[in-house]
Design an enzyme around this catalytic site. Structure first.
Site, PDB file in Angstrom:
ATOM      1  N   LYS A   9       0.556  -1.436   0.163  1.00  0.00           N
ATOM      2  CA  LYS A   9       0.122  -0.067   0.400  1.00  0.00           C
ATOM      3  C   LYS A   9       1.061   1.187   0.600  1.00  0.00           C
ATOM      4  O   LYS A   9       1.862   0.985   0.098  1.00  0.00           O
ATOM      5  CB  LYS A   9      -1.023   0.277   1.270  1.00  0.00           C
ATOM      6  CG  LYS A   9      -1.773  -1.437   1.209  1.00  0.00           C
ATOM      7  CD  LYS A   9      -3.000  -1.166   2.795  1.00  0.00           C
ATOM      8  CE  LYS A   9      -3.936  -2.121   2.498  1.00  0.00           C
ATOM      9  NZ  LYS A   9      -4.652  -2.080   3.167  1.00  0.00           N
ATOM     10  N   TYR A  49     -12.303  -2.265  -3.360  1.00  0.00           N
ATOM     11  CA  TYR A  49     -12.841  -2.621  -2.174  1.00  0.00           C
ATOM     12  C   TYR A  49     -14.491  -2.620  -1.950  1.00  0.00           C
ATOM     13  O   TYR A  49     -15.068  -2.037  -1.825  1.00  0.00           O
ATOM     14  CB  TYR A  49     -12.103  -1.043  -1.551  1.00  0.00           C
ATOM     15  CG  TYR A  49     -10.649  -1.601  -0.850  1.00  0.00           C
ATOM     16  CD1 TYR A  49     -10.485  -3.206   0.152  1.00  0.00           C
ATOM     17  CD2 TYR A  49      -9.678  -0.972  -0.919  1.00  0.00           C
ATOM     18  CE1 TYR A  49      -9.034  -3.184  -0.209  1.00  0.00           C
ATOM     19  CE2 TYR A  49      -8.642  -1.567  -0.508  1.00  0.00           C
ATOM     20  CZ  TYR A  49      -8.027  -1.955   0.212  1.00  0.00           C
ATOM     21  OH  TYR A  49      -7.138  -2.451   0.715  1.00  0.00           O
ATOM     22  N   ASN A 112      -2.152   0.287   7.177  1.00  0.00           N
ATOM     23  CA  ASN A 112      -1.934  -1.038   7.506  1.00  0.00           C
ATOM     24  C   ASN A 112      -0.179  -2.038   6.447  1.00  0.00           C
ATOM     25  O   ASN A 112      -0.689  -2.859   6.545  1.00  0.00           O
ATOM     26  CB  ASN A 112      -2.927  -2.320   8.142  1.00  0.00           C
ATOM     27  CG  ASN A 112      -3.666  -2.170   7.154  1.00  0.00           C
ATOM     28  OD1 ASN A 112      -3.434  -2.041   5.366  1.00  0.00           O
ATOM     29  ND2 ASN A 112      -4.691  -3.258   7.181  1.00  0.00           N
ATOM     30  N   HIS A 115      -2.535  -5.565   1.937  1.00  0.00           N
ATOM     31  CA  HIS A 115      -3.391  -5.927   1.332  1.00  0.00           C
ATOM     32  C   HIS A 115      -3.277  -7.355   0.518  1.00  0.00           C
ATOM     33  O   HIS A 115      -2.033  -7.633   0.241  1.00  0.00           O
ATOM     34  CB  HIS A 115      -4.170  -5.056   0.733  1.00  0.00           C
ATOM     35  CG  HIS A 115      -5.345  -6.362  -0.330  1.00  0.00           C
ATOM     36  ND1 HIS A 115      -6.442  -5.986   1.090  1.00  0.00           N
ATOM     37  CD2 HIS A 115      -5.267  -6.828  -0.372  1.00  0.00           C
ATOM     38  CE1 HIS A 115      -7.583  -7.066   0.285  1.00  0.00           C
ATOM     39  NE2 HIS A 115      -6.961  -7.358  -0.792  1.00  0.00           N
ATOM     40  N   GLU A 126      -9.750 -10.865  -7.180  1.00  0.00           N
ATOM     41  CA  GLU A 126      -8.418  -9.625  -7.276  1.00  0.00           C
ATOM     42  C   GLU A 126      -7.368 -10.454  -7.712  1.00  0.00           C
ATOM     43  O   GLU A 126      -6.842  -8.987  -8.451  1.00  0.00           O
ATOM     44  CB  GLU A 126      -8.295 -10.206  -5.598  1.00  0.00           C
ATOM     45  CG  GLU A 126      -9.293 -10.128  -4.285  1.00  0.00           C
ATOM     46  CD  GLU A 126      -8.946  -9.248  -3.585  1.00  0.00           C
ATOM     47  OE1 GLU A 126      -9.583  -8.749  -2.151  1.00  0.00           O
ATOM     48  OE2 GLU A 126      -8.295  -9.530  -3.104  1.00  0.00           O
TER      49      GLU A 126
HETATM   50  P1  CMP Z   1      -7.398  -4.808   3.769  1.00  0.00           P
HETATM   51  O1  CMP Z   1      -6.800  -5.762   4.075  1.00  0.00           O
HETATM   52  O2  CMP Z   1      -6.527  -4.205   3.123  1.00  0.00           O
HETATM   53  O3  CMP Z   1      -8.751  -4.502   3.803  1.00  0.00           O
HETATM   54  C1  CMP Z   1      -9.859  -3.349   3.768  1.00  0.00           C
HETATM   55  C2  CMP Z   1      -8.539  -2.967   4.274  1.00  0.00           C
HETATM   56  O4  CMP Z   1     -10.249  -1.697   5.052  1.00  0.00           O
HETATM   57  C3  CMP Z   1      -8.405  -3.247   5.474  1.00  0.00           C
HETATM   58  O5  CMP Z   1      -7.256  -4.012   4.603  1.00  0.00           O
HETATM   59  C4  CMP Z   1      -7.805  -1.653   6.099  1.00  0.00           C
HETATM   60  O6  CMP Z   1      -6.067  -0.608   5.870  1.00  0.00           O
HETATM   61  C5  CMP Z   1      -9.321  -1.185   6.397  1.00  0.00           C
HETATM   62  N1  CMP Z   1      -9.985  -0.988   7.162  1.00  0.00           N
HETATM   63  C6  CMP Z   1     -10.238  -1.985   7.836  1.00  0.00           C
HETATM   64  N2  CMP Z   1     -10.698  -1.758   8.944  1.00  0.00           N
HETATM   65  C7  CMP Z   1     -10.592  -0.584   9.505  1.00  0.00           C
HETATM   66  C8  CMP Z   1     -11.169   0.524  10.034  1.00  0.00           C
HETATM   67  N3  CMP Z   1     -12.063   0.781  11.407  1.00  0.00           N
HETATM   68  N4  CMP Z   1     -10.312   2.030   9.894  1.00  0.00           N
HETATM   69  C9  CMP Z   1      -9.959   2.377   8.842  1.00  0.00           C
HETATM   70  N5  CMP Z   1      -9.307   1.308   7.933  1.00  0.00           N
HETATM   71  C10 CMP Z   1     -10.257   0.065   8.214  1.00  0.00           C
END
Ligand code: CMP
Length: 137
Positions: A9, A49, A112, A115, A126
């Site tokens: 990311k 998403y 984070n 993904h 995906e």
């Molecule tokens: P990802 O695994 O890419 O899938 C969905 C993404 O949404 C997740 O990682 C996070 O980056 C984001 N996400 C999930 N929960 C939250 C949250 N509570 N607040 C902000 N972003 C979130």
């Protein structure tokens, strides 16, 4: 042999962590079968998403994912979907196990760093979202 989708990311690419993150996959027996660095449009990030469209964090997620370039990969290996999730660690870095990518590098649940597809079916969709079959080797 299984395939899964991985995205480094914007927060990971911005901090020059591409090499360190790919090393984790390779050290754990996953192969990079396709890869590209790209800047997602809001439409692309929103479509990718779409399953989170109704979540309160959707707008924030699309803003973040389009802030700067990402690196998108098709990873291949035995149990690639589960293995990738193990290597990444929990979505919330505060809950991620020692040595995982998110424990090492992620700053928050939103930013984070990586993904990974959450299931074999999702992985197929995906991977196809980003790569033609002829681009995966
Ligand atoms: P990802 O695994 O890419 O899938 C969905 C993404 O949404 C997740 O990682 C996070 O980056 C984001 N996400 C999930 N929960 C939250 C949250 N509570 N607040 C902000 N972003 C979130």
């Amino acid at each position: 042999m299984e395939r899964t989708l991985s995205i480094i990311k914007p927060d990971g690419v911005e901090r020059n962590l591409i090499g360190k993150i790919i090393s984790k996959f390779e050290e754990n027996g996953l192969k990079v079968a396709a890869m590209k660095r790209t800047l997602l449009s809001q439409a692309e990030a929103g479509a990718f998403y779409a399953v989170h469209k109704e979540r309160p964090f959707f707008g924030e997620l699309v803003e973040f994912m389009t802030r700067s370039p990402v690196v998108v990969m098709c990873l291949e290996g035995e149990n690639a979907v589960a293995k990738n999730r193990e290597i990444m660690g929990a979505t919330n870095p505060a809950e991620a196990a020692e040595g995982t990518i998110r424990k090492l590098f992620a700053q928050s649940i939103g930013e984070n760093t990586v993904h990974g597809s959450d299931a074999v079916d999702t992985a197929k969709q995906e991977v196809a979202f980003f790569f033609a079959e002829s681009e995966i080797h």
